[in-house]
Design an enzyme around this catalytic site. Structure first.
Site, PDB file in Angstrom:
ATOM      1  N   GLU A   1       0.819  -1.218   0.000  1.00 20.74           N
ATOM      2  CA  GLU A   1       0.000   0.000   0.000  1.00 20.74           C
ATOM      3  C   GLU A   1       0.851   1.266   0.000  1.00 20.74           C
ATOM      4  O   GLU A   1       0.345   2.348   0.283  1.00 20.74           O
ATOM      5  CB  GLU A   1      -0.954  -0.003   1.204  1.00 20.74           C
ATOM      6  CG  GLU A   1      -2.086  -1.002   1.044  1.00 20.74           C
ATOM      7  CD  GLU A   1      -3.130  -0.922   2.151  1.00 20.74           C
ATOM      8  OE1 GLU A   1      -4.261  -1.351   1.888  1.00 20.74           O
ATOM      9  OE2 GLU A   1      -2.799  -0.452   3.261  1.00 20.74           O
TER      10      GLU A   1
ATOM     11  N   LEU B   1      -5.471 -19.267   3.482  1.00 22.12           N
ATOM     12  CA  LEU B   1      -6.662 -19.763   2.784  1.00 22.12           C
ATOM     13  C   LEU B   1      -7.933 -19.501   3.577  1.00 22.12           C
ATOM     14  O   LEU B   1      -8.899 -20.252   3.483  1.00 22.12           O
ATOM     15  CB  LEU B   1      -6.508 -21.279   2.541  1.00 22.12           C
ATOM     16  CG  LEU B   1      -5.243 -21.739   1.802  1.00 22.12           C
ATOM     17  CD1 LEU B   1      -5.071 -23.252   1.906  1.00 22.12           C
ATOM     18  CD2 LEU B   1      -5.311 -21.320   0.336  1.00 22.12           C
ATOM     19  N   GLY B   2      -7.957 -18.474   4.399  1.00 20.75           N
ATOM     20  CA  GLY B   2      -9.143 -18.144   5.191  1.00 20.75           C
ATOM     21  C   GLY B   2      -9.487 -19.292   6.134  1.00 20.75           C
ATOM     22  O   GLY B   2      -8.616 -19.818   6.834  1.00 20.75           O
TER      23      GLY B   2
ATOM     24  N   GLN C   1      -9.919 -22.212   5.577  1.00 16.49           N
ATOM     25  CA  GLN C   1      -9.222 -23.473   5.227  1.00 16.49           C
ATOM     26  C   GLN C   1      -7.806 -23.526   5.785  1.00 16.49           C
ATOM     27  O   GLN C   1      -7.070 -24.485   5.540  1.00 16.49           O
ATOM     28  CB  GLN C   1      -9.125 -23.649   3.698  1.00 16.49           C
ATOM     29  CG  GLN C   1     -10.439 -23.536   2.952  1.00 16.49           C
ATOM     30  CD  GLN C   1     -11.463 -24.487   3.507  1.00 16.49           C
ATOM     31  OE1 GLN C   1     -11.179 -25.658   3.742  1.00 16.49           O
ATOM     32  NE2 GLN C   1     -12.659 -23.981   3.779  1.00 16.49           N
ATOM     33  N   GLY C   2      -7.362 -22.501   6.492  1.00 12.16           N
ATOM     34  CA  GLY C   2      -6.031 -22.535   7.104  1.00 12.16           C
ATOM     35  C   GLY C   2      -4.975 -21.917   6.213  1.00 12.16           C
ATOM     36  O   GLY C   2      -5.208 -20.900   5.563  1.00 12.16           O
TER      37      GLY C   2
ATOM     38  N   ALA D   1      -8.708  -7.243   8.274  1.00 14.16           N
ATOM     39  CA  ALA D   1      -7.448  -7.308   9.035  1.00 14.16           C
ATOM     40  C   ALA D   1      -7.104  -8.699   9.553  1.00 14.16           C
ATOM     41  O   ALA D   1      -6.148  -8.848  10.324  1.00 14.16           O
ATOM     42  CB  ALA D   1      -7.414  -6.300  10.179  1.00 14.16           C
ATOM     43  N   ALA D   2      -7.841  -9.726   9.123  1.00 13.55           N
ATOM     44  CA  ALA D   2      -7.469 -11.089   9.545  1.00 13.55           C
ATOM     45  C   ALA D   2      -6.084 -11.437   8.988  1.00 13.55           C
ATOM     46  O   ALA D   2      -5.236 -11.993   9.706  1.00 13.55           O
ATOM     47  CB  ALA D   2      -8.507 -12.091   9.052  1.00 13.55           C
TER      48      ALA D   2
ATOM     49  N   ASP E   1      -3.755  -9.328   8.171  1.00 10.63           N
ATOM     50  CA  ASP E   1      -2.753  -8.501   8.867  1.00 10.63           C
ATOM     51  C   ASP E   1      -2.439  -9.085  10.243  1.00 10.63           C
ATOM     52  O   ASP E   1      -1.281  -9.057  10.689  1.00 10.63           O
ATOM     53  CB  ASP E   1      -3.285  -7.069   9.043  1.00 10.63           C
ATOM     54  CG  ASP E   1      -3.568  -6.396   7.718  1.00 10.63           C
ATOM     55  OD1 ASP E   1      -2.896  -6.734   6.727  1.00 10.63           O
ATOM     56  OD2 ASP E   1      -4.466  -5.540   7.675  1.00 10.63           O
TER      57      ASP E   1
ATOM     58  N   ARG F   1     -14.510 -10.408  15.759  1.00  9.91           N
ATOM     59  CA  ARG F   1     -14.772  -9.028  16.209  1.00  9.91           C
ATOM     60  C   ARG F   1     -14.766  -8.084  15.020  1.00  9.91           C
ATOM     61  O   ARG F   1     -14.093  -8.351  14.024  1.00  9.91           O
ATOM     62  CB  ARG F   1     -13.663  -8.569  17.150  1.00  9.91           C
ATOM     63  CG  ARG F   1     -13.504  -9.474  18.341  1.00  9.91           C
ATOM     64  CD  ARG F   1     -12.170  -9.195  18.963  1.00  9.91           C
ATOM     65  NE  ARG F   1     -11.943 -10.093  20.052  1.00  9.91           N
ATOM     66  CZ  ARG F   1     -10.785 -10.265  20.669  1.00  9.91           C
ATOM     67  NH1 ARG F   1      -9.725  -9.577  20.287  1.00  9.91           N
ATOM     68  NH2 ARG F   1     -10.684 -11.099  21.642  1.00  9.91           N
TER      69      ARG F   1
ATOM     70  N   GLY G   1     -14.042  -4.574  12.797  1.00 14.99           N
ATOM     71  CA  GLY G   1     -13.030  -3.525  12.619  1.00 14.99           C
ATOM     72  C   GLY G   1     -11.642  -4.078  12.420  1.00 14.99           C
ATOM     73  O   GLY G   1     -11.392  -5.276  12.580  1.00 14.99           O
TER      74      GLY G   1
HETATM   75  O1  RIB Z   1      -6.164  -5.393   5.563  1.00 15.99           O
HETATM   76  C1  RIB Z   1      -7.156  -4.537   6.052  1.00 15.99           C
HETATM   77  C2  RIB Z   1      -6.818  -3.119   5.729  1.00 15.99           C
HETATM   78  O2  RIB Z   1      -6.822  -2.941   4.343  1.00 15.99           O
HETATM   79  C3  RIB Z   1      -7.804  -2.102   6.265  1.00 15.99           C
HETATM   80  O3  RIB Z   1      -7.518  -1.691   7.587  1.00 15.99           O
HETATM   81  C4  RIB Z   1      -7.735  -0.992   5.254  1.00 15.99           C
HETATM   82  O4  RIB Z   1      -7.137   0.165   5.722  1.00 15.99           O
HETATM   83  C5  RIB Z   1      -6.977  -1.572   4.062  1.00 15.99           C
HETATM   84  O5  RIB Z   1      -5.726  -1.044   3.979  1.00 15.99           O
END
Ligand code: RIB
Length: 305
Positions: free
Chosen positions: A140, A222-223, A225-226, A250-251, A253, A286, A288
């Site tokens: 990004e 793989l979400g 699926q692991g 954000a999973a 991340d 959760r 966000g």
């Molecule tokens: O991976 C999730 C993120 O992707 C969000 O927080 C959003 O900002 C985008 O960059």
């Protein structure tokens, strides 16, 4: 001494609506709710690594605006070192996110200040990179910056992780030799490898292709699926804990930050993958981006339902 993770990447303010489903082109939907949440792939990964046990420094840019102040304050509240987060004359990055009733999301990002993270700016904070055990990059911020950061991290002998998100095209060929762990999701693995990825079998083929291109090791998430780990000799599957998903934002991340924190802390890669998967599983329960990321004690206390 806690292990040191440095994240080079984006900070975004996430403007999140929940709606019954994702809108189609030209359609107006009535949403359920709106929230403003600190996010950005880089900042989310920094928060994840910090909550999950690492000492973390962030390298990035925010705008000279209210969002920029909030984004910096959110990292400082997690004890993330922000000496290398620059404030620039632009708007802070934003992400417009819709989450539907099935917890799927669609995201549009506007880079804003993230575009000001040039190789020269990263070069100003070389001492921050030198102090790292593990360095994480995503996509990004400008490509030239990612290429520079990967190369410099390799020169410094660090463990280098690239989360190629979001991926819109194959990576430059000369990046691969500087990557220890390439961590794409299914669609990113498909974009990078040029192969379809819609099952464990096709993910294995894509992982093998990415190793051929030069990545040290590849972990395809793989979400539910692991994930798959490929190292050129073997491919191992790691099943994910089963949870009820509310919001998958954000999973990935959380997985990357958790994996990096665990690896930097001396865990083996299989243990680090399982640790990252538990953290990611908790995060999808959760809503966000940064608010959904669990703490170390929550991960340690997690029991498969
Ligand atoms: O991976 C999730 C993120 O992707 C969000 O927080 C959003 O900002 C985008 O960059």
């Amino acid at each position: 001494m806690p292990a040191k993770v440095v994240v080079i990447g984006s900070l975004n303010m996430d403007l999140v609506t929940r709606a019954p489903r994702l809108p189609q082109g030209g359609e107006t939907l009535i949403g359920h709710s709106f929230t403003k949440v600190c996010g950005g792939k880089g900042a989310n990964q920094a928060v994840a690594a910090a909550r999950l046990g690492a000492q973390v420094s962030m390298v990035g840019c925010v705008g000279r605006d209210a969002y920029g102040e909030e984004l910096r304050a959110a990292l400082l509240a997690e004890q993330v070192d922000c000496q290398a987060v620059s404030t620039v004359d632009d708007s802070s990055g934003v992400a417009l996110i819709v989450v539907d009733d099935n917890s799927q999301n669609a995201i549009v990002i506007v880079a804003g200040a993230n575009g000001a993270l040039t190789p020269a700016v990263v070069g100003c904070f070389d001492s921050v990179l030198q102090a790292a055990d593990v360095i994480i990059c995503q996509l990004e911020v400008p490509d030239a910056t990612v290429g520079h950061a990967l190369k410099r991290s390799r020169e410094l002998g660090k463990i280098v992780i690239l989360n190629p998100a979001p991926a819109s095209r194959p990576l430059p060929a000369n990046w691969y030799e500087n990557i220890d762990y390439l961590i794409p999701n299914e669609s990113e693995a498909s974009t990078l490898s040029g192969l379809p990825v819609d099952s464990r079998q096709t993910a294995q083929a894509a992982a093998s292709r990415l190793i051929e291109l030069g990545a040290g090791k590849v972990i395809i998430t793989l979400g539910a699926q692991g994930s798959l780990l490929a190292d050129g000799q073997r491919i191992e599957h790691f099943p994910a804990p089963t949870v009820k998903a509310v919001d998958t934002t954000a999973a990935g991340d959380t997985f990357v930050g958790g994996f990096a924190a665990a690896l930097a802390g001396g865990k083996g890669e299989a243990e680090a993958i399982r640790f990252g998967q538990v953290a990611a599983a908790l995060s999808v329960t959760r809503a966000g981006a940064q608010p959904s990321i669990p703490t170390l004690s929550e991960v340690q206390a997690f029991k498969t339902p």
